[in-house]
Enzyme design. Structure first.
Site, PDB file in Angstrom:
ATOM      1  N   ARG A  59      60.783  20.601  15.404  1.00  0.00           N
ATOM      2  CA  ARG A  59      61.253  19.302  15.870  1.00  0.00           C
ATOM      3  C   ARG A  59      61.524  18.915  17.101  1.00  0.00           C
ATOM      4  O   ARG A  59      61.019  17.567  17.603  1.00  0.00           O
ATOM      5  CB  ARG A  59      62.351  18.774  15.141  1.00  0.00           C
TER       6      ARG A  59
ATOM      7  N   LYS B 114      51.927  26.489  13.119  1.00  0.00           N
ATOM      8  CA  LYS B 114      52.674  27.199  11.954  1.00  0.00           C
ATOM      9  C   LYS B 114      52.621  26.045  10.799  1.00  0.00           C
ATOM     10  O   LYS B 114      53.213  24.935  10.951  1.00  0.00           O
ATOM     11  CB  LYS B 114      53.948  27.599  11.872  1.00  0.00           C
TER      12      LYS B 114
ATOM     13  N   PRO C   7      52.092  44.052  -5.929  1.00  0.00           N
ATOM     14  CA  PRO C   7      51.223  44.594  -4.698  1.00  0.00           C
ATOM     15  C   PRO C   7      50.015  43.973  -4.737  1.00  0.00           C
ATOM     16  O   PRO C   7      49.292  43.685  -3.731  1.00  0.00           O
ATOM     17  CB  PRO C   7      51.485  45.909  -4.866  1.00  0.00           C
TER      18      PRO C   7
ATOM     19  N   LYS D  46      54.908  32.874   2.888  1.00  0.00           N
ATOM     20  CA  LYS D  46      55.856  34.106   2.539  1.00  0.00           C
ATOM     21  C   LYS D  46      55.655  34.709   1.193  1.00  0.00           C
ATOM     22  O   LYS D  46      56.240  34.518   0.161  1.00  0.00           O
ATOM     23  CB  LYS D  46      57.427  33.497   2.412  1.00  0.00           C
TER      24      LYS D  46
ATOM     25  N   THR E 101      67.682  32.974   6.771  1.00  0.00           N
ATOM     26  CA  THR E 101      68.810  32.886   7.682  1.00  0.00           C
ATOM     27  C   THR E 101      69.795  31.817   6.756  1.00  0.00           C
ATOM     28  O   THR E 101      70.820  31.391   7.064  1.00  0.00           O
ATOM     29  CB  THR E 101      68.414  32.289   9.001  1.00  0.00           C
TER      30      THR E 101
ATOM     31  N   ASP F  86      52.341  30.003   6.856  1.00  0.00           N
ATOM     32  CA  ASP F  86      53.735  30.410   6.506  1.00  0.00           C
ATOM     33  C   ASP F  86      53.890  30.336   5.225  1.00  0.00           C
ATOM     34  O   ASP F  86      54.552  29.321   4.804  1.00  0.00           O
ATOM     35  CB  ASP F  86      54.804  29.824   7.572  1.00  0.00           C
TER      36      ASP F  86
ATOM     37  N   HIS G  10      55.377  36.990  -1.879  1.00  0.00           N
ATOM     38  CA  HIS G  10      56.188  37.778  -2.532  1.00  0.00           C
ATOM     39  C   HIS G  10      55.872  37.897  -4.159  1.00  0.00           C
ATOM     40  O   HIS G  10      55.881  37.062  -4.875  1.00  0.00           O
ATOM     41  CB  HIS G  10      57.540  37.127  -2.525  1.00  0.00           C
ATOM     42  N   ASP G  11      55.095  38.965  -4.577  1.00  0.00           N
ATOM     43  CA  ASP G  11      54.552  39.156  -5.916  1.00  0.00           C
ATOM     44  C   ASP G  11      54.349  40.577  -5.988  1.00  0.00           C
ATOM     45  O   ASP G  11      54.628  41.520  -5.082  1.00  0.00           O
ATOM     46  CB  ASP G  11      53.511  38.378  -5.915  1.00  0.00           C
TER      47      ASP G  11
HETATM   48  O1  C5P Z   1      62.080  22.202  13.625  1.00  0.00           O
HETATM   49  P1  C5P Z   1      62.593  23.460  13.822  1.00  0.00           P
HETATM   50  O2  C5P Z   1      62.260  24.074  15.241  1.00  0.00           O
HETATM   51  O3  C5P Z   1      64.035  23.774  13.351  1.00  0.00           O
HETATM   52  O4  C5P Z   1      61.457  24.296  12.713  1.00  0.00           O
HETATM   53  C1  C5P Z   1      61.840  25.788  12.707  1.00  0.00           C
HETATM   54  C2  C5P Z   1      60.598  26.315  11.922  1.00  0.00           C
HETATM   55  O5  C5P Z   1      60.941  27.508  11.554  1.00  0.00           O
HETATM   56  C3  C5P Z   1      60.649  25.589  10.465  1.00  0.00           C
HETATM   57  O6  C5P Z   1      59.412  25.650   9.762  1.00  0.00           O
HETATM   58  C4  C5P Z   1      61.502  26.678   9.584  1.00  0.00           C
HETATM   59  O7  C5P Z   1      61.099  26.538   8.153  1.00  0.00           O
HETATM   60  C5  C5P Z   1      60.979  27.782  10.193  1.00  0.00           C
HETATM   61  N1  C5P Z   1      62.220  28.810  10.146  1.00  0.00           N
HETATM   62  C6  C5P Z   1      63.505  28.806  10.427  1.00  0.00           C
HETATM   63  N2  C5P Z   1      64.442  29.716  10.138  1.00  0.00           N
HETATM   64  C7  C5P Z   1      63.917  31.049   9.625  1.00  0.00           C
HETATM   65  C8  C5P Z   1      62.781  31.200   9.007  1.00  0.00           C
HETATM   66  C9  C5P Z   1      61.611  30.041   9.295  1.00  0.00           C
HETATM   67  O8  C5P Z   1      63.583  27.560  11.084  1.00  0.00           O
HETATM   68  N3  C5P Z   1      64.922  31.841   9.215  1.00  0.00           N
END
Ligand code: C5P
Length: 240
Positions: free
Chosen positions: A215, A32, A66, A61, A123, A59, A63-64
């Site tokens: 990570r 990603k 159509p 996202k 989130t 990734d 948003h604009d």
């Molecule tokens: O390092 P980690 O496992 O926390 O990375 C999670 C990835 O998923 C990051 O790229 C983060 O931006 C993405 N993400 C998230 N929560 C969301 C949507 C996307 O952690 N609700």
């Protein structure tokens, strides 16, 4: 199971990203790339990763209006990506336009249509912020379900969802709708800034189709070993 694991390349530059791809390609499902890497390196980074044999989830996202999103979807599809996403809050017409444009472009180029995934409520947004700042007087859970259903109706392939949202979304959208889940943490990894986490095994047990893990793999001293351990844990759930 390895196909279900998407590694989030949240790193500053190409060198670091490609170093990880070299170590992990063929051992995980996809990579990603988000706003940081895409905007610092440009779209060429997608080709570089693909050149090493990796599938790419862009990734950004979208948003604009159509038309703008549909044009962007065409361009992204032309890059032969595996997956990209749009905000469900952009509405039915925007989502429908995005997936329609991806389908059309893929047919024209005779390539596989990328999976088009919806983002519901971020989130990082709390219930309080949702009501006071976003201005929606409804529970986040209800809104996530409503937007997921709208995304499904608009022809999207699935949604991104936090581990806690998997069960209600499965119930609302059925088994054919993809659920892509970040916030996954094996017991041996630090939670970092993730608040409500689930282990890889739990996420698969709950019914996630793809797990996005950053990570715990990218910051591990041996990313290959970390990915293999996570896949093993995912397999435990599938074999349970
Ligand atoms: O390092 P980690 O496992 O926390 O990375 C999670 C990835 O998923 C990051 O790229 C983060 O931006 C993405 N993400 C998230 N929560 C969301 C949507 C996307 O952690 N609700």
């Amino acid at each position: 199971m390895k196909e279900k694991l998407i590694v989030a390349l949240d790193v500053a530059g190409q060198k670091e990203a490609l170093g990880l791809v070299e170590q992990l390609t063929g051992r995980v499902g996809a990579f990603k790339i988000g706003m940081q890497l895409f905007n610092s390196e440009g779209p060429g980074i997608v080709k570089e990763i693909q050149g090493l044999g990796g599938k790419v989830f862009v990734d950004l996202k979208f948003h604009d209006i159509p038309n703008t999103v549909a044009q962007a979807a065409k361009v992204i599809t032309g890059m032969k990506v595996f997956m990209f996403n749009v905000h469900a809050s952009g509405g039915f017409e925007m989502m429908h336009g995005a997936t329609g444009a991806a389908k059309e472009a893929a047919e024209r180029l005779e390539i596989k249509k990328p999976l088009v995934i919806g983002v519901t409520v971020l989130t990082s947004i709390s219930q309080d912020v949702f009501e006071r700042e976003v201005g929606i007087d409804r529970s986040i859970e209800d809104q996530v379900t409503a937007w997921a259903k709208l995304a499904q109706k608009a022809g999207l392939d699935g949604v991104v969802a936090s581990p806690r949202e998997i069960l209600p979304l499965r119930k609302a959208c059925g088994s054919d709708f993809l659920i892509v889940t970040p916030g996954v943490r094996p017991l041996w990894a630090a939670a970092n800034d993730q608040k409500r986490v689930m282990t890889p095994k739990e996420a698969v047990q709950q019914g996630a189709d793809y797990l996005v893990v950053g990570r715990p793999i990218t910051a591990h001293k041996n990313p290959r070993e970390a990915a293999a351990k996570i896949i093993e844990e995912m397999e435990e759930a599938a074999n349970a």
